[in-house]
Design an enzyme around this catalytic site. Structure first.
Site, PDB file in Angstrom:
ATOM      1  N   TYR A   1      28.568  41.811  36.236  1.00 26.18           N
ATOM      2  CA  TYR A   1      29.924  41.258  36.117  1.00 26.18           C
ATOM      3  C   TYR A   1      30.472  41.501  34.708  1.00 26.18           C
ATOM      4  O   TYR A   1      31.603  41.965  34.528  1.00 26.18           O
ATOM      5  CB  TYR A   1      29.905  39.756  36.433  1.00 26.18           C
ATOM      6  CG  TYR A   1      31.252  39.091  36.258  1.00 26.18           C
ATOM      7  CD1 TYR A   1      32.282  39.317  37.174  1.00 26.18           C
ATOM      8  CD2 TYR A   1      31.511  38.248  35.173  1.00 26.18           C
ATOM      9  CE1 TYR A   1      33.526  38.720  37.011  1.00 26.18           C
ATOM     10  CE2 TYR A   1      32.746  37.644  35.004  1.00 26.18           C
ATOM     11  CZ  TYR A   1      33.749  37.878  35.926  1.00 26.18           C
ATOM     12  OH  TYR A   1      34.984  37.293  35.770  1.00 26.18           O
TER      13      TYR A   1
ATOM     14  N   LEU B   1      54.254  41.592  40.373  1.00 29.07           N
ATOM     15  CA  LEU B   1      53.283  41.843  41.447  1.00 29.07           C
ATOM     16  C   LEU B   1      51.935  41.276  41.005  1.00 29.07           C
ATOM     17  O   LEU B   1      51.437  41.624  39.933  1.00 29.07           O
ATOM     18  CB  LEU B   1      53.155  43.341  41.720  1.00 29.07           C
ATOM     19  CG  LEU B   1      52.199  43.641  42.884  1.00 29.07           C
ATOM     20  CD1 LEU B   1      52.977  43.948  44.145  1.00 29.07           C
ATOM     21  CD2 LEU B   1      51.271  44.791  42.578  1.00 29.07           C
TER      22      LEU B   1
ATOM     23  N   ILE C   1      43.183  31.436  40.385  1.00 30.15           N
ATOM     24  CA  ILE C   1      44.138  31.751  39.309  1.00 30.15           C
ATOM     25  C   ILE C   1      45.355  32.501  39.859  1.00 30.15           C
ATOM     26  O   ILE C   1      46.498  32.202  39.491  1.00 30.15           O
ATOM     27  CB  ILE C   1      43.435  32.577  38.193  1.00 30.15           C
ATOM     28  CG1 ILE C   1      42.272  31.775  37.583  1.00 30.15           C
ATOM     29  CG2 ILE C   1      44.432  33.015  37.120  1.00 30.15           C
ATOM     30  CD1 ILE C   1      41.357  32.570  36.663  1.00 30.15           C
TER      31      ILE C   1
HETATM   32  N1  LIG Z   1      36.569  31.434  37.838  1.00 29.80           N
HETATM   33  C1  LIG Z   1      36.116  31.814  36.664  1.00 29.80           C
HETATM   34  O1  LIG Z   1      35.237  31.180  36.072  1.00 29.80           O
HETATM   35  C2  LIG Z   1      36.724  32.988  35.988  1.00 29.80           C
HETATM   36  C3  LIG Z   1      37.412  33.985  36.668  1.00 29.80           C
HETATM   37  N2  LIG Z   1      37.918  35.059  35.978  1.00 29.80           N
HETATM   38  C4  LIG Z   1      38.613  36.125  36.684  1.00 29.80           C
HETATM   39  O2  LIG Z   1      39.769  35.589  37.279  1.00 29.80           O
HETATM   40  C5  LIG Z   1      40.165  36.382  38.389  1.00 29.80           C
HETATM   41  C6  LIG Z   1      40.488  35.485  39.558  1.00 29.80           C
HETATM   42  O3  LIG Z   1      39.337  34.773  39.942  1.00 29.80           O
HETATM   43  P1  LIG Z   1      39.366  33.244  40.444  1.00 29.80           P
HETATM   44  O4  LIG Z   1      40.720  32.824  40.729  1.00 29.80           O
HETATM   45  O5  LIG Z   1      38.542  32.461  39.523  1.00 29.80           O
HETATM   46  O6  LIG Z   1      38.507  33.395  41.785  1.00 29.80           O
HETATM   47  P2  LIG Z   1      38.865  33.277  43.324  1.00 29.80           P
HETATM   48  O7  LIG Z   1      37.614  33.660  44.032  1.00 29.80           O
HETATM   49  O8  LIG Z   1      39.479  31.963  43.625  1.00 29.80           O
HETATM   50  O9  LIG Z   1      39.975  34.414  43.545  1.00 29.80           O
HETATM   51  C7  LIG Z   1      39.674  35.753  43.561  1.00 29.80           C
HETATM   52  C8  LIG Z   1      40.756  36.473  44.310  1.00 29.80           C
HETATM   53  O10 LIG Z   1      40.498  37.887  44.278  1.00 29.80           O
HETATM   54  C9  LIG Z   1      40.611  38.350  45.609  1.00 29.80           C
HETATM   55  N3  LIG Z   1      39.929  39.611  45.856  1.00 29.80           N
HETATM   56  C10 LIG Z   1      38.621  39.920  45.821  1.00 29.80           C
HETATM   57  N4  LIG Z   1      38.434  41.207  46.151  1.00 29.80           N
HETATM   58  C11 LIG Z   1      39.665  41.735  46.407  1.00 29.80           C
HETATM   59  C12 LIG Z   1      40.145  43.008  46.788  1.00 29.80           C
HETATM   60  N5  LIG Z   1      39.312  44.029  47.035  1.00 29.80           N
HETATM   61  N6  LIG Z   1      41.485  43.195  46.923  1.00 29.80           N
HETATM   62  C13 LIG Z   1      42.361  42.183  46.727  1.00 29.80           C
HETATM   63  N7  LIG Z   1      41.955  40.935  46.392  1.00 29.80           N
HETATM   64  C14 LIG Z   1      40.626  40.724  46.227  1.00 29.80           C
HETATM   65  C15 LIG Z   1      40.073  37.225  46.472  1.00 29.80           C
HETATM   66  O11 LIG Z   1      40.447  37.430  47.822  1.00 29.80           O
HETATM   67  P3  LIG Z   1      39.555  36.888  49.058  1.00 29.80           P
HETATM   68  O12 LIG Z   1      39.930  35.449  49.242  1.00 29.80           O
HETATM   69  O13 LIG Z   1      39.981  37.753  50.191  1.00 29.80           O
HETATM   70  O14 LIG Z   1      38.118  37.084  48.675  1.00 29.80           O
HETATM   71  C16 LIG Z   1      40.793  36.057  45.797  1.00 29.80           C
HETATM   72  O15 LIG Z   1      42.121  36.005  46.225  1.00 29.80           O
HETATM   73  C17 LIG Z   1      39.017  37.358  38.625  1.00 29.80           C
HETATM   74  O16 LIG Z   1      39.356  38.626  38.092  1.00 29.80           O
HETATM   75  C18 LIG Z   1      37.863  36.763  37.836  1.00 29.80           C
HETATM   76  O17 LIG Z   1      36.953  37.739  37.406  1.00 29.80           O
HETATM   77  C19 LIG Z   1      37.794  35.177  34.627  1.00 29.80           C
HETATM   78  C20 LIG Z   1      37.152  34.221  33.913  1.00 29.80           C
HETATM   79  C21 LIG Z   1      36.539  33.087  34.539  1.00 29.80           C
HETATM   80  C1  LIG Z   2      27.954  28.753  27.417  1.00 31.03           C
HETATM   81  C2  LIG Z   2      26.541  29.234  27.514  1.00 31.03           C
HETATM   82  C3  LIG Z   2      25.991  29.700  28.664  1.00 31.03           C
HETATM   83  C4  LIG Z   2      26.742  29.893  29.920  1.00 31.03           C
HETATM   84  C5  LIG Z   2      27.978  30.357  30.028  1.00 31.03           C
HETATM   85  C6  LIG Z   2      28.653  30.559  31.281  1.00 31.03           C
HETATM   86  C7  LIG Z   2      28.000  30.211  32.549  1.00 31.03           C
HETATM   87  C8  LIG Z   2      29.870  31.124  31.237  1.00 31.03           C
HETATM   88  C9  LIG Z   2      30.624  31.483  32.398  1.00 31.03           C
HETATM   89  C10 LIG Z   2      31.759  32.192  32.265  1.00 31.03           C
HETATM   90  C11 LIG Z   2      32.473  32.711  33.393  1.00 31.03           C
HETATM   91  C12 LIG Z   2      32.156  32.266  34.752  1.00 31.03           C
HETATM   92  C13 LIG Z   2      33.398  33.665  33.198  1.00 31.03           C
HETATM   93  C14 LIG Z   2      34.051  34.348  34.242  1.00 31.03           C
HETATM   94  O1  LIG Z   2      34.650  35.386  34.059  1.00 31.03           O
HETATM   95  C15 LIG Z   2      24.520  30.028  28.756  1.00 31.03           C
HETATM   96  C16 LIG Z   2      24.279  31.393  29.318  1.00 31.03           C
HETATM   97  C17 LIG Z   2      23.816  29.021  29.636  1.00 31.03           C
HETATM   98  C18 LIG Z   2      23.873  30.107  27.379  1.00 31.03           C
HETATM   99  C19 LIG Z   2      24.319  29.132  26.417  1.00 31.03           C
HETATM  100  C20 LIG Z   2      25.790  29.116  26.243  1.00 31.03           C
END
Ligand SMILES: NC(=O)C1=CN([C@@H]2O[C@H](COP(=O)(O)OP(=O)(O)OC[C@H]3O[C@@H](n4cnc5c(N)ncnc54)[C@H](OP(=O)(O)O)[C@@H]3O)[C@@H](O)[C@H]2O)C=CC1
Ligand SMILES: CC1=C(/C=C/C(C)=C/C=C/C(C)=C/C=O)C(C)(C)CCC1
Length: 318
Positions: free
Chosen positions: A154, A7, A15
């Site tokens: 976040y 699931l 992702i």
């Molecule tokens: N992108 C990044 O840089 C990173 C992302 N992540 C994590 O990865 C995960 C997926 O994100 P990502 O694929 O990047 O982003 P997306 O925005 O592409 O996907 C997020 C998904 O979560 C869904 N969602 C949000 N709120 C709810 C809810 N209440 N119930 C069910 N579904 C919901 C969205 O649905 P809807 O389309 O309806 O909004 C969408 O399907 C997240 O947990 C994020 O924090 C971690 C590290 C980095």
């Molecule tokens: C690397 C780095 C930075 C930014 C990092 C970012 C933007 C990371 C994003 C991560 C995400 C989006 C994770 C989601 O879960 C800063 C702050 C400029 C400081 C210098 C080093």
């Protein structure tokens, strides 16, 4: 054949979508994937990517992680209410100075990213405990290990996820259950676009000039560059997660981006906690030119390797 029931939450994009398709297309057909999303009107991209797996190894269901009734209805409709692998992926980002964010906006992030996971487990964990089998896979983040400038809320939500899972992991072991935290760095998905678009719209009038300037001219200015230089594709993260799921003894934590690990390693290198904070400060305020040059260099390297990959593919095709 005994297929494992998977699931996944948040499969309308990014992702979740990539992972649902990766598992459904497993050549050994080891998984029956229930790919869920809160709004079924957004299922078009998944339907297209799923192709012939739809109705065979993949089914799409409604599930909102902020709504207990919707979680229960979804689980009640699964064969025997049984989930072998739960992938908690649904999540949202939020950037900006806290002075410009309302408590309600912050609560929505906590409610989705943290309580969303808790709600899922309250419904699914008892069955796993009873069967003494199951794998809980949580898409956390490098921000579950380390805070990043202007990601205060976040990062707090992902720290909450990590603390929760770390506590639960000991109990889980007693029931033969696995918990794995997947920790991606930046990933190029809707998340990136939504967070940036919201970020540029923020009314910065409630923040002082230094803070507003830092957010606009340092954070937002570097944001796209960081994603272009360090960002992974959702398919790449899905592949890492697939490996964790198919491992005999999956680890508790897995970082997906080797370009990002030098940053998180700083945390473990200094028990006082000053090293990562001072390093980030220096990268942003004192050595910004070197930092930017490194990001540009990385971007160039990736562009060149993508180009030679495309050329090789073209050569092989002709
Ligand atoms: N992108 C990044 O840089 C990173 C992302 N992540 C994590 O990865 C995960 C997926 O994100 P990502 O694929 O990047 O982003 P997306 O925005 O592409 O996907 C997020 C998904 O979560 C869904 N969602 C949000 N709120 C709810 C809810 N209440 N119930 C069910 N579904 C919901 C969205 O649905 P809807 O389309 O309806 O909004 C969408 O399907 C997240 O947990 C994020 O924090 C971690 C590290 C980095
Ligand atoms: C690397 C780095 C930075 C930014 C990092 C970012 C933007 C990371 C994003 C991560 C995400 C989006 C994770 C989601 O879960 C800063 C702050 C400029 C400081 C210098 C080093």
């Amino acid at each position: 054949m005994n297929q494992k029931v998977v699931l996944i939450t948040g499969c309308s994009s990014g992702i979740g979508l990539a992972l649902a398709v990766r598992l459904a297309k497993d050549e050994k057909k080891r998984f029956m994937v229930y790919a869920t999303m809160r709004n079924l009107a957004k299922s078009e991209a998944l339907v297209e990517a799923a192709g012939r797996t739809l109705g065979r190894t993949l089914e799409i269901k409604q599930l909102d992680v902020c709504d207990e009734k919707s979680i229960k209805a979804c689980v009640d409709n699964l064969p025997m209410r049984s989930v072998d692998i739960l992938i908690s992926n649904a999540g949202m980002g939020m950037i900006g100075p806290i002075e410009c964010q309302t408590i309600d906006e912050m609560k929505t992030v906590m409610d989705t990213n943290f309580f969303g996971l808790v709600r899922l487990l309250k419904e699914i964990l008892p069955g796993m405990k009873k069967r003494k089998s199951g794998h809980i896979v949580v898409i956390s983040s490098v921000m579950g290990i380390q805070g990043i400038l202007f990601n205060d809320i976040y990062a707090a939500s992902k720290f909450a996820v990590e603390g929760f899972c770390e506590s639960l992991a000991v109990q889980a072991l007693r029931f033969n259950l696995n918990i794995s935290l997947i920790e991606p760095g930046p990933v190029i998905t809707e998340f990136e676009r939504k967070v940036f678009e919201e970020g540029v719209k923020i009314d910065l009038s409630k923040a002082d000039k230094v803070t507003a300037d830092m957010f606009t001219n340092i954070y937002l200015k570097n944001y796209n560059q960081i994603f272009q230089s360090l960002g992974q594709t959702p398919e790449d993260v899905a592949e890492h997660t697939f490996k964790m799921i198919t491992m005999e003894n999956p680890p508790f934590r897995h970082q997906t981006n080797s370009l990002y690990t030098p940053m998180t390693t700083l945390k473990y290198a200094d028990p006082n906690g000053d090293l990562p904070i001072e390093t980030f400060y220096k990268m942003v305020f004192e050595h910004d030119k070197v930092f930017n040059a490194s990001l540009n260099f990385l971007k160039l390297l990736r562009w060149r390797s993508r180009k030679s990959f495309t050329l090789d593919k073209d050569k092989n095709a002709s």
